[in-house]
Design a protein around this motif. Structure first.
Motif, mmCIF file in Angstrom:
data_model
loop_
_atom_site.group_PDB
_atom_site.id
_atom_site.type_symbol
_atom_site.label_atom_id
_atom_site.label_comp_id
_atom_site.label_asym_id
_atom_site.label_seq_id
_atom_site.Cartn_x
_atom_site.Cartn_y
_atom_site.Cartn_z
ATOM 1 N N ILE A 1 0.870 -1.172 0.000
ATOM 2 C CA ILE A 1 0.000 0.000 0.000
ATOM 3 C C ILE A 1 0.908 1.222 0.000
ATOM 4 O O ILE A 1 1.551 1.531 1.007
ATOM 5 N N ALA A 2 0.980 1.892 -1.149
ATOM 6 C CA ALA A 2 1.876 3.035 -1.325
ATOM 7 C C ALA A 2 1.254 4.291 -0.711
ATOM 8 O O ALA A 2 0.207 4.757 -1.156
ATOM 9 N N VAL A 3 1.904 4.791 0.320
ATOM 10 C CA VAL A 3 1.486 6.022 1.001
ATOM 11 C C VAL A 3 2.743 6.725 1.492
ATOM 12 O O VAL A 3 3.797 6.104 1.628
ATOM 13 N N PRO A 4 2.647 8.021 1.771
ATOM 14 C CA PRO A 4 3.829 8.744 2.247
ATOM 15 C C PRO A 4 4.376 8.200 3.566
ATOM 16 O O PRO A 4 3.626 7.690 4.408
ATOM 17 N N TYR A 5 5.670 8.326 3.731
ATOM 18 C CA TYR A 5 6.366 7.939 4.962
ATOM 19 C C TYR A 5 5.694 8.633 6.146
ATOM 20 O O TYR A 5 5.395 9.819 6.101
ATOM 21 N N GLY A 6 5.425 7.877 7.205
ATOM 22 C CA GLY A 6 4.847 8.444 8.423
ATOM 23 C C GLY A 6 3.333 8.486 8.466
ATOM 24 O O GLY A 6 2.748 9.026 9.398
ATOM 25 N N THR A 7 2.664 7.865 7.484
ATOM 26 C CA THR A 7 1.203 7.800 7.493
ATOM 27 C C THR A 7 0.742 6.889 8.627
ATOM 28 O O THR A 7 1.298 5.813 8.829
ATOM 29 N N LYS A 8 -0.284 7.311 9.360
ATOM 30 C CA LYS A 8 -0.793 6.502 10.480
ATOM 31 C C LYS A 8 -1.434 5.215 9.985
ATOM 32 O O LYS A 8 -2.132 5.197 8.966
ATOM 33 N N VAL A 9 -1.188 4.128 10.754
ATOM 34 C CA VAL A 9 -1.719 2.799 10.444
ATOM 35 C C VAL A 9 -2.588 2.347 11.618
ATOM 36 O O VAL A 9 -2.197 2.479 12.779
ATOM 37 N N TYR A 10 -3.755 1.785 11.284
ATOM 38 C CA TYR A 10 -4.715 1.329 12.288
ATOM 39 C C TYR A 10 -4.971 -0.168 12.118
ATOM 40 O O TYR A 10 -4.874 -0.696 11.007
ATOM 41 N N ALA A 11 -5.314 -0.828 13.221
ATOM 42 C CA ALA A 11 -5.599 -2.264 13.178
ATOM 43 C C ALA A 11 -6.814 -2.518 12.285
ATOM 44 O O ALA A 11 -7.873 -1.938 12.511
ATOM 45 N N PRO A 12 -6.670 -3.391 11.284
ATOM 46 C CA PRO A 12 -7.795 -3.672 10.389
ATOM 47 C C PRO A 12 -8.833 -4.630 10.975
ATOM 48 O O PRO A 12 -9.895 -4.821 10.391
ATOM 49 N N HIS A 13 -8.524 -5.206 12.142
ATOM 50 C CA HIS A 13 -9.395 -6.239 12.717
ATOM 51 C C HIS A 13 -9.053 -6.399 14.189
ATOM 52 O O HIS A 13 -7.949 -6.083 14.618
ATOM 53 N N ASP A 14 -9.996 -6.902 14.974
ATOM 54 C CA ASP A 14 -9.716 -7.259 16.366
ATOM 55 C C ASP A 14 -8.724 -8.418 16.405
ATOM 56 O O ASP A 14 -8.728 -9.275 15.517
ATOM 57 N N GLY A 15 -7.902 -8.453 17.454
ATOM 58 C CA GLY A 15 -7.012 -9.586 17.610
ATOM 59 C C GLY A 15 -5.938 -9.351 18.645
ATOM 60 O O GLY A 15 -5.906 -8.321 19.317
ATOM 61 N N TYR A 16 -5.073 -10.338 18.781
ATOM 62 C CA TYR A 16 -3.956 -10.277 19.723
ATOM 63 C C TYR A 16 -2.667 -9.979 18.959
ATOM 64 O O TYR A 16 -2.367 -10.652 17.969
ATOM 65 N N ILE A 17 -1.920 -8.994 19.428
ATOM 66 C CA ILE A 17 -0.607 -8.740 18.846
ATOM 67 C C ILE A 17 0.324 -9.845 19.331
ATOM 68 O O ILE A 17 0.554 -9.990 20.526
ATOM 69 N N ILE A 18 0.846 -10.637 18.406
ATOM 70 C CA ILE A 18 1.784 -11.710 18.719
ATOM 71 C C ILE A 18 3.183 -11.123 18.842
ATOM 72 O O ILE A 18 3.953 -11.474 19.715
ATOM 73 N N TYR A 19 3.541 -10.244 17.925
ATOM 74 C CA TYR A 19 4.758 -9.450 18.057
ATOM 75 C C TYR A 19 4.566 -8.115 17.359
ATOM 76 O O TYR A 19 3.766 -7.979 16.451
ATOM 77 N N SER A 20 5.288 -7.150 17.842
ATOM 78 C CA SER A 20 5.334 -5.805 17.278
ATOM 79 C C SER A 20 6.737 -5.313 17.591
ATOM 80 O O SER A 20 7.000 -4.822 18.685
ATOM 81 N N GLU A 21 7.641 -5.506 16.642
ATOM 82 C CA GLU A 21 9.041 -5.242 16.942
ATOM 83 C C GLU A 21 9.812 -4.844 15.698
ATOM 84 O O GLU A 21 9.370 -5.043 14.577
ATOM 85 N N TRP A 22 10.968 -4.284 15.925
ATOM 86 C CA TRP A 22 11.831 -3.843 14.855
ATOM 87 C C TRP A 22 12.562 -5.039 14.258
ATOM 88 O O TRP A 22 13.181 -5.815 14.974
ATOM 89 N N GLY A 23 12.473 -5.201 12.943
ATOM 90 C CA GLY A 23 13.242 -6.238 12.266
ATOM 91 C C GLY A 23 12.793 -7.641 12.567
ATOM 92 O O GLY A 23 13.491 -8.399 13.216
ATOM 93 N N HIS A 24 11.617 -8.039 12.094
ATOM 94 C CA HIS A 24 11.151 -9.398 12.339
ATOM 95 C C HIS A 24 10.304 -9.868 11.167
ATOM 96 O O HIS A 24 9.265 -9.301 10.884
ATOM 97 N N THR A 25 10.761 -10.869 10.496
ATOM 98 C CA THR A 25 9.935 -11.610 9.546
ATOM 99 C C THR A 25 10.213 -13.088 9.781
ATOM 100 O O THR A 25 11.283 -13.452 10.265
#
Length: 161
Positions: free
Chosen positions: A33-57
């Motif tokens: 999804i092409a958008v400018p750097y720093g655009t706010k992102v919102y959760a698209p669905h209810d759920g549990y965050i399993i991880y939210s971290e820098w550098g993880h795939t």
């Protein structure tokens, strides 16, 4: 034959998207999804965050990409006998939550602010995939072109097109 995406309780993760913001190619694990750097992102669905971290795939170790977040969908979604259980997003320049893989999860509701878009592959965008399992192996996710078609259908429903 591709998998049909039936109606889900999804919302677009970025406000004010248009159909020309989306790009995908057949062998990718998700949609760009092409958008400018720093655009706010919102959760698209209810759920549990399993991880939210820098550098993880799932397929690399260490700092292989900018901020990534994996959300376990509640409820899971079943389509043509297949459960889609996760939404994965990456190339975030800011993460609201700092949750390491294996730590206690956090429940979030649809529309929760989760971060800001960043840069990946020298382009400003958000990468998002709908996954069957965490592995993201071939066939373990909704094909990118079908996911892109579904996300664009949300634009029509929200009268953005």
């Amino acid at each position: 034959m591709g998998r049909k995406v039936e109606p889900m309780n999804f919302k677009l993760p970025i406000v004010e998207l248009k159909s020309d913001n989306f790009a995908s190619y057949s062998v990718d694990s998700g949609v760009d999804i092409a958008v400018p750097y720093g655009t706010k992102v919102y959760a698209p669905h209810d759920g549990y965050i399993i991880y939210s971290e820098w550098g993880h795939t799932p397929w690399c170790e260490g700092n292989d990409t900018n901020g990534s977040i994996l959300i376990l969908l509640i409820p899971h979604h079943r389509y043509q006998g297949i459960n889609y259980n996760y939404i994965w997003m990456t190339h975030l320049s800011k993460l609201v939550y700092d949750i390491r893989d294996g730590e206690q999860t956090k429940f979030i509701t649809q529309g929760t602010y989760i971060g800001k878009t960043g840069r990946g592959n020298n382009n400003e965008h958000l990468h998002m995939g709908l996954l069957i399992s965490r592995a993201q192996k071939s066939g373990d996710y909704l094909p990118a072109m079908q996911f892109q078609h579904y996300l664009k259908s949300l634009l029509v429903k929200e009268n953005r097109e």
